[in-house]
Design a protein around this motif. Structure first.
Motif, PDB file in Angstrom:
ATOM      1  N   ARG A  44       4.038  -5.155   6.664  1.00  0.00           N
ATOM      2  CA  ARG A  44       3.262  -3.965   6.329  1.00  0.00           C
ATOM      3  C   ARG A  44       4.087  -3.085   5.394  1.00  0.00           C
ATOM      4  N   GLU A  45       3.457  -2.608   4.335  1.00  0.00           N
ATOM      5  CA  GLU A  45       4.176  -1.813   3.354  1.00  0.00           C
ATOM      6  C   GLU A  45       3.439  -0.511   3.058  1.00  0.00           C
ATOM      7  N   PHE A  46       4.209   0.454   2.633  1.00  0.00           N
ATOM      8  CA  PHE A  46       3.678   1.763   2.274  1.00  0.00           C
ATOM      9  C   PHE A  46       2.880   1.668   0.996  1.00  0.00           C
ATOM     10  N   ALA A  47       1.724   2.354   0.971  1.00  0.00           N
ATOM     11  CA  ALA A  47       0.923   2.433  -0.246  1.00  0.00           C
ATOM     12  C   ALA A  47       0.867   3.864  -0.772  1.00  0.00           C
ATOM     13  N   ALA A  48       0.526   4.814   0.109  1.00  0.00           N
ATOM     14  CA  ALA A  48       0.406   6.207  -0.317  1.00  0.00           C
ATOM     15  C   ALA A  48       0.560   7.124   0.881  1.00  0.00           C
ATOM     16  N   GLY A  49       1.042   8.332   0.632  1.00  0.00           N
ATOM     17  CA  GLY A  49       1.206   9.295   1.703  1.00  0.00           C
ATOM     18  C   GLY A  49       0.990  10.708   1.209  1.00  0.00           C
ATOM     19  N   ILE A  50       0.641  11.589   2.146  1.00  0.00           N
ATOM     20  CA  ILE A  50       0.441  12.990   1.817  1.00  0.00           C
ATOM     21  C   ILE A  50       0.988  13.829   2.964  1.00  0.00           C
ATOM     22  N   ASN A  51       1.810  14.810   2.608  1.00  0.00           N
ATOM     23  CA  ASN A  51       2.365  15.703   3.626  1.00  0.00           C
ATOM     24  C   ASN A  51       2.575  17.073   2.995  1.00  0.00           C
ATOM     25  N   TRP A  52       3.293  17.932   3.675  1.00  0.00           N
ATOM     26  CA  TRP A  52       3.479  19.281   3.159  1.00  0.00           C
ATOM     27  C   TRP A  52       4.243  19.307   1.840  1.00  0.00           C
ATOM     28  N   SER A  53       4.992  18.250   1.565  1.00  0.00           N
ATOM     29  CA  SER A  53       5.762  18.215   0.316  1.00  0.00           C
ATOM     30  C   SER A  53       4.920  17.756  -0.854  1.00  0.00           C
ATOM     31  N   GLY A  54       3.768  17.172  -0.568  1.00  0.00           N
ATOM     32  CA  GLY A  54       2.909  16.678  -1.636  1.00  0.00           C
ATOM     33  C   GLY A  54       2.485  15.248  -1.399  1.00  0.00           C
ATOM     34  N   LYS A  55       2.230  14.553  -2.480  1.00  0.00           N
ATOM     35  CA  LYS A  55       1.759  13.180  -2.408  1.00  0.00           C
ATOM     36  C   LYS A  55       2.811  12.238  -2.975  1.00  0.00           C
ATOM     37  N   ARG A  56       2.834  11.032  -2.458  1.00  0.00           N
ATOM     38  CA  ARG A  56       3.715  10.016  -3.005  1.00  0.00           C
ATOM     39  C   ARG A  56       3.016   8.683  -2.947  1.00  0.00           C
ATOM     40  N   TYR A  57       3.421   7.791  -3.869  1.00  0.00           N
ATOM     41  CA  TYR A  57       2.791   6.484  -3.983  1.00  0.00           C
ATOM     42  C   TYR A  57       3.838   5.396  -4.167  1.00  0.00           C
ATOM     43  N   ALA A  58       3.503   4.211  -3.693  1.00  0.00           N
ATOM     44  CA  ALA A  58       4.323   3.049  -4.021  1.00  0.00           C
ATOM     45  C   ALA A  58       4.174   2.774  -5.511  1.00  0.00           C
ATOM     46  N   ASP A  59       5.213   2.248  -6.116  1.00  0.00           N
ATOM     47  CA  ASP A  59       5.166   1.961  -7.554  1.00  0.00           C
ATOM     48  C   ASP A  59       4.024   1.012  -7.894  1.00  0.00           C
ATOM     49  N   SER A  60       3.705   0.124  -6.973  1.00  0.00           N
ATOM     50  CA  SER A  60       2.681  -0.893  -7.237  1.00  0.00           C
ATOM     51  C   SER A  60       1.268  -0.318  -7.331  1.00  0.00           C
ATOM     52  N   VAL A  61       1.071   0.891  -6.814  1.00  0.00           N
ATOM     53  CA  VAL A  61      -0.281   1.478  -6.833  1.00  0.00           C
ATOM     54  C   VAL A  61      -0.345   2.774  -7.632  1.00  0.00           C
ATOM     55  N   LYS A  62       0.788   3.232  -8.090  1.00  0.00           N
ATOM     56  CA  LYS A  62       0.840   4.496  -8.831  1.00  0.00           C
ATOM     57  C   LYS A  62      -0.077   4.435 -10.043  1.00  0.00           C
ATOM     58  N   ASP A  63      -0.771   5.525 -10.290  1.00  0.00           N
ATOM     59  CA  ASP A  63      -1.713   5.675 -11.402  1.00  0.00           C
ATOM     60  C   ASP A  63      -3.011   4.903 -11.190  1.00  0.00           C
ATOM     61  N   ARG A  64      -3.147   4.215 -10.065  1.00  0.00           N
ATOM     62  CA  ARG A  64      -4.410   3.525  -9.759  1.00  0.00           C
ATOM     63  C   ARG A  64      -5.043   4.045  -8.471  1.00  0.00           C
ATOM     64  N   PHE A  65      -4.203   4.425  -7.511  1.00  0.00           N
ATOM     65  CA  PHE A  65      -4.689   4.907  -6.215  1.00  0.00           C
ATOM     66  C   PHE A  65      -4.467   6.412  -6.116  1.00  0.00           C
ATOM     67  N   THR A  66      -5.364   7.077  -5.392  1.00  0.00           N
ATOM     68  CA  THR A  66      -5.231   8.508  -5.146  1.00  0.00           C
ATOM     69  C   THR A  66      -5.502   8.791  -3.680  1.00  0.00           C
ATOM     70  N   ILE A  67      -4.552   9.448  -3.041  1.00  0.00           N
ATOM     71  CA  ILE A  67      -4.732   9.854  -1.650  1.00  0.00           C
ATOM     72  C   ILE A  67      -5.153  11.321  -1.622  1.00  0.00           C
ATOM     73  N   SER A  68      -6.052  11.646  -0.698  1.00  0.00           N
ATOM     74  CA  SER A  68      -6.488  13.025  -0.543  1.00  0.00           C
ATOM     75  C   SER A  68      -6.863  13.247   0.920  1.00  0.00           C
ATOM     76  N   ARG A  69      -6.988  14.503   1.288  1.00  0.00           N
ATOM     77  CA  ARG A  69      -7.328  14.821   2.674  1.00  0.00           C
ATOM     78  C   ARG A  69      -8.342  15.954   2.709  1.00  0.00           C
TER      79      ARG A  69
END
Length: 121
Positions: A44-69
């Motif tokens: 299992r690998e990280f794809a995207a996350g969102i927390n108080w610091s902001g959003k982050r993405y794995a390099d493999s999905v950056k610019d293609r995936f968007t996380i929101s809440r």
């Protein structure tokens, strides 16, 4: 906290899907939220996350995936565009009451059951 992921399915290369994960049992306004994925035979690998610091993405999905809440709806989304066959995996949402969790899957306390995304070439 119970997490229910949905929105997976079959997409063609270059297509889009939107995953949703609804939390019940407790409001997750201050929680860290993440999307992880597990392809057949892989860890299992990280794809995207969102927390108080902001959003982050794995390099493999950056610019293609968007996380929101949407805290009012207790829902986290993953918009996936320009899908590739290598995006094929079971996608799991995760949550943790610590608002600063990042990409380490072992740091999340709560997990959803996963939703399958299959991208055909």
């Amino acid at each position: 906290v119970q997490l229910q992921a949905s929105g997976g399915g079959l997409a063609q290369t270059g297509g889009s899907l939107r995953l949703s994960c609804v939390a019940s049992g407790r409001t997750f306004r201050n929680y860290s939220l993440g999307w992880f994925r597990q392809a057949p035979g892989k860890e299992r690998e990280f794809a995207a996350g969102i927390n108080w610091s902001g959003k982050r993405y794995a390099d493999s999905v950056k610019d293609r995936f968007t996380i929101s809440r949407d805290n009012a709806e207790n829902t986290v989304y993953l918009q996936m565009n320009n899908l590739k066959p290598e995006d094929t995996a079971v996608y799991h949402c995760a949550a943790d009451r610590n608002p600063y969790k990042g990409s380490d899957r072992t740091a999340y306390a709560y997990w959803g059951q996963g939703t399958l995304v299959t991208v055909s070439s």
